[in-house]
Design a protein around this motif. Structure first.
Motif, PDB file in Angstrom:
ATOM      1  N   HIS A  18       0.839  -1.190   0.000  1.00  0.00           N
ATOM      2  CA  HIS A  18       0.000   0.000   0.000  1.00  0.00           C
ATOM      3  C   HIS A  18       0.878   1.246   0.000  1.00  0.00           C
ATOM      4  N   THR A  19       0.235   2.374  -0.226  1.00  0.00           N
ATOM      5  CA  THR A  19       0.876   3.678  -0.124  1.00  0.00           C
ATOM      6  C   THR A  19       0.183   4.431   0.996  1.00  0.00           C
ATOM      7  N   GLY A  20       0.960   4.922   1.959  1.00  0.00           N
ATOM      8  CA  GLY A  20       0.399   5.653   3.083  1.00  0.00           C
ATOM      9  C   GLY A  20       0.537   7.153   2.891  1.00  0.00           C
ATOM     10  N   ILE A  21      -0.513   7.885   3.233  1.00  0.00           N
ATOM     11  CA  ILE A  21      -0.518   9.340   3.113  1.00  0.00           C
ATOM     12  C   ILE A  21      -1.038   9.921   4.426  1.00  0.00           C
ATOM     13  N   THR A  22      -0.227  10.762   5.074  1.00  0.00           N
ATOM     14  CA  THR A  22      -0.664  11.443   6.291  1.00  0.00           C
ATOM     15  C   THR A  22      -1.529  12.635   5.898  1.00  0.00           C
ATOM     16  N   VAL A  23      -2.699  12.729   6.513  1.00  0.00           N
ATOM     17  CA  VAL A  23      -3.668  13.772   6.167  1.00  0.00           C
ATOM     18  C   VAL A  23      -4.034  14.579   7.411  1.00  0.00           C
ATOM     19  N   LEU A  24      -4.525  15.772   7.198  1.00  0.00           N
ATOM     20  CA  LEU A  24      -4.951  16.630   8.297  1.00  0.00           C
ATOM     21  C   LEU A  24      -6.294  16.174   8.855  1.00  0.00           C
ATOM     22  N   ASN A  25      -7.214  15.792   7.974  1.00  0.00           N
ATOM     23  CA  ASN A  25      -8.563  15.435   8.377  1.00  0.00           C
ATOM     24  C   ASN A  25      -9.001  14.195   7.609  1.00  0.00           C
ATOM     25  N   LEU A  26      -9.152  13.077   8.311  1.00  0.00           N
ATOM     26  CA  LEU A  26      -9.467  11.802   7.667  1.00  0.00           C
ATOM     27  C   LEU A  26     -10.799  11.849   6.929  1.00  0.00           C
ATOM     28  N   GLU A  27     -11.807  12.442   7.527  1.00  0.00           N
ATOM     29  CA  GLU A  27     -13.126  12.485   6.870  1.00  0.00           C
ATOM     30  C   GLU A  27     -13.070  13.282   5.567  1.00  0.00           C
ATOM     31  N   ARG A  28     -12.363  14.404   5.563  1.00  0.00           N
ATOM     32  CA  ARG A  28     -12.229  15.213   4.344  1.00  0.00           C
ATOM     33  C   ARG A  28     -11.515  14.409   3.258  1.00  0.00           C
ATOM     34  N   SER A  29     -10.471  13.688   3.648  1.00  0.00           N
ATOM     35  CA  SER A  29      -9.728  12.893   2.672  1.00  0.00           C
ATOM     36  C   SER A  29     -10.542  11.704   2.176  1.00  0.00           C
ATOM     37  N   LEU A  30     -11.328  11.090   3.053  1.00  0.00           N
ATOM     38  CA  LEU A  30     -12.215  10.007   2.611  1.00  0.00           C
ATOM     39  C   LEU A  30     -13.247  10.530   1.616  1.00  0.00           C
ATOM     40  N   VAL A  71      -0.766  15.074 -15.649  1.00  0.00           N
ATOM     41  CA  VAL A  71      -0.743  16.321 -14.894  1.00  0.00           C
ATOM     42  C   VAL A  71      -0.680  15.976 -13.414  1.00  0.00           C
ATOM     43  N   TYR A  72      -0.010  16.820 -12.650  1.00  0.00           N
ATOM     44  CA  TYR A  72       0.023  16.704 -11.191  1.00  0.00           C
ATOM     45  C   TYR A  72      -1.123  17.533 -10.619  1.00  0.00           C
ATOM     46  N   VAL A  73      -1.720  17.014  -9.551  1.00  0.00           N
ATOM     47  CA  VAL A  73      -2.783  17.703  -8.834  1.00  0.00           C
ATOM     48  C   VAL A  73      -2.428  17.649  -7.354  1.00  0.00           C
ATOM     49  N   ARG A  74      -2.740  18.725  -6.619  1.00  0.00           N
ATOM     50  CA  ARG A  74      -2.427  18.770  -5.184  1.00  0.00           C
ATOM     51  C   ARG A  74      -3.696  18.963  -4.373  1.00  0.00           C
ATOM     52  N   ASP A  75      -3.774  18.214  -3.266  1.00  0.00           N
ATOM     53  CA  ASP A  75      -4.928  18.335  -2.378  1.00  0.00           C
ATOM     54  C   ASP A  75      -4.698  19.445  -1.358  1.00  0.00           C
ATOM     55  N   PRO A  76      -5.689  19.757  -0.529  1.00  0.00           N
ATOM     56  CA  PRO A  76      -5.531  20.832   0.450  1.00  0.00           C
ATOM     57  C   PRO A  76      -4.406  20.588   1.464  1.00  0.00           C
ATOM     58  N   ASP A  77      -3.998  19.330   1.670  1.00  0.00           N
ATOM     59  CA  ASP A  77      -2.892  19.011   2.575  1.00  0.00           C
ATOM     60  C   ASP A  77      -1.537  19.096   1.884  1.00  0.00           C
ATOM     61  N   GLY A  78      -1.525  19.272   0.564  1.00  0.00           N
ATOM     62  CA  GLY A  78      -0.279  19.351  -0.169  1.00  0.00           C
ATOM     63  C   GLY A  78       0.131  18.049  -0.841  1.00  0.00           C
ATOM     64  N   THR A  79      -0.674  16.997  -0.703  1.00  0.00           N
ATOM     65  CA  THR A  79      -0.371  15.712  -1.326  1.00  0.00           C
ATOM     66  C   THR A  79      -0.456  15.837  -2.847  1.00  0.00           C
ATOM     67  N   THR A  80       0.533  15.281  -3.534  1.00  0.00           N
ATOM     68  CA  THR A  80       0.546  15.320  -4.997  1.00  0.00           C
ATOM     69  C   THR A  80       0.090  13.977  -5.559  1.00  0.00           C
ATOM     70  N   ILE A  81      -0.829  14.036  -6.514  1.00  0.00           N
ATOM     71  CA  ILE A  81      -1.257  12.855  -7.260  1.00  0.00           C
ATOM     72  C   ILE A  81      -1.027  13.158  -8.727  1.00  0.00           C
ATOM     73  N   GLU A  82      -0.431  12.208  -9.417  1.00  0.00           N
ATOM     74  CA  GLU A  82      -0.255  12.328 -10.867  1.00  0.00           C
ATOM     75  C   GLU A  82      -1.375  11.539 -11.524  1.00  0.00           C
ATOM     76  N   PHE A  83      -2.123  12.207 -12.365  1.00  0.00           N
ATOM     77  CA  PHE A  83      -3.144  11.528 -13.144  1.00  0.00           C
ATOM     78  C   PHE A  83      -2.606  11.317 -14.552  1.00  0.00           C
ATOM     79  N   MET A  84      -2.702  10.076 -15.022  1.00  0.00           N
ATOM     80  CA  MET A  84      -2.186   9.702 -16.335  1.00  0.00           C
ATOM     81  C   MET A  84      -3.335   9.135 -17.164  1.00  0.00           C
ATOM     82  N   GLU A  85      -3.589   9.756 -18.293  1.00  0.00           N
ATOM     83  CA  GLU A  85      -4.643   9.264 -19.195  1.00  0.00           C
ATOM     84  C   GLU A  85      -4.022   8.315 -20.196  1.00  0.00           C
ATOM     85  N   LEU A  86      -4.613   7.147 -20.331  1.00  0.00           N
ATOM     86  CA  LEU A  86      -4.106   6.154 -21.287  1.00  0.00           C
ATOM     87  C   LEU A  86      -4.091   6.733 -22.692  1.00  0.00           C
ATOM     88  N   ALA A  87      -3.081   6.357 -23.449  1.00  0.00           N
ATOM     89  CA  ALA A  87      -2.930   6.878 -24.827  1.00  0.00           C
ATOM     90  C   ALA A  87      -4.026   6.327 -25.706  1.00  0.00           C
TER      91      ALA A  87
END
Length: 153
Positions: free
Chosen positions: A13-25, A137-153
């Motif tokens: 798994h990948t673990g991400i520390t968040v400020l507010n669990l409910e908001r992240s869920l 493209v990279y996207v950042r959440d309110p906590d600063g976490t970066t997610i890269e979204f990749m669209e299949l060719a």
């Protein structure tokens, strides 16, 4: 110390520390559609020994991504002196990101931007390498976490 060789079997798994669990869920489960596997609460000696953080108390949720990879969201309730690094940039040492494959990057971005996350820039099409043709493209959440979204060719 054992001299026996070992091997990594797989990534769990990948673990991400968040400020507010409910908001992240609300983002990972409700917006992206990840399936909630389980929640847990850890405290005392167990939490201290696992994390190396004295006085650690945390609640967590494990979500399953399509394809099976798990994302563990961790909200630390203690210790009180936690640091929020929402300004950590992808180029800064210690920054980590998760890459998710999607079928329609524009639709994902539309939904994500409406939820308060921010794209770092505009989607770009990779021109070479094993991911050539994918839009990313990279996207950042309110906590600063970066997610890269990749669209299949």
């Amino acid at each position: 110390m054992s001299k026996k060789p070992f091997r990594i079997i797989s990534a769990d798994h990948t673990g991400i520390t968040v400020l507010n669990l409910e908001r992240s869920l609300a983002f990972w489960r409700d917006l992206l559609g990840f399936e909630l596997s389980h929640t847990a609460h850890q405290t005392g000696q167990l939490a201290k020994e696992i994390t190396g953080v004295a006085g650690a108390e945390l609640k967590l949720a494990v979500l399953k991504a399509p394809g099976g990879h798990k994302i563990e969201l961790l909200e630390y309730l203690a210790p009180p002196e936690r640091t929020k690094h929402a300004d950590l940039r992808p180029c800064d040492v210690g920054a980590v990101h998760v890459a998710l494959l999607v079928d329609d990057l524009n639709a994902v971005l539309e939904k994500i931007l409406a939820s308060g996350w921010k794209a770092a820039g505009r989607p770009q099409t990779l021109k070479s390498g094993p991911n050539a043709g994918k839009r990313v493209v990279y996207v950042r959440d309110p906590d600063g976490t970066t997610i890269e979204f990749m669209e299949l060719a």
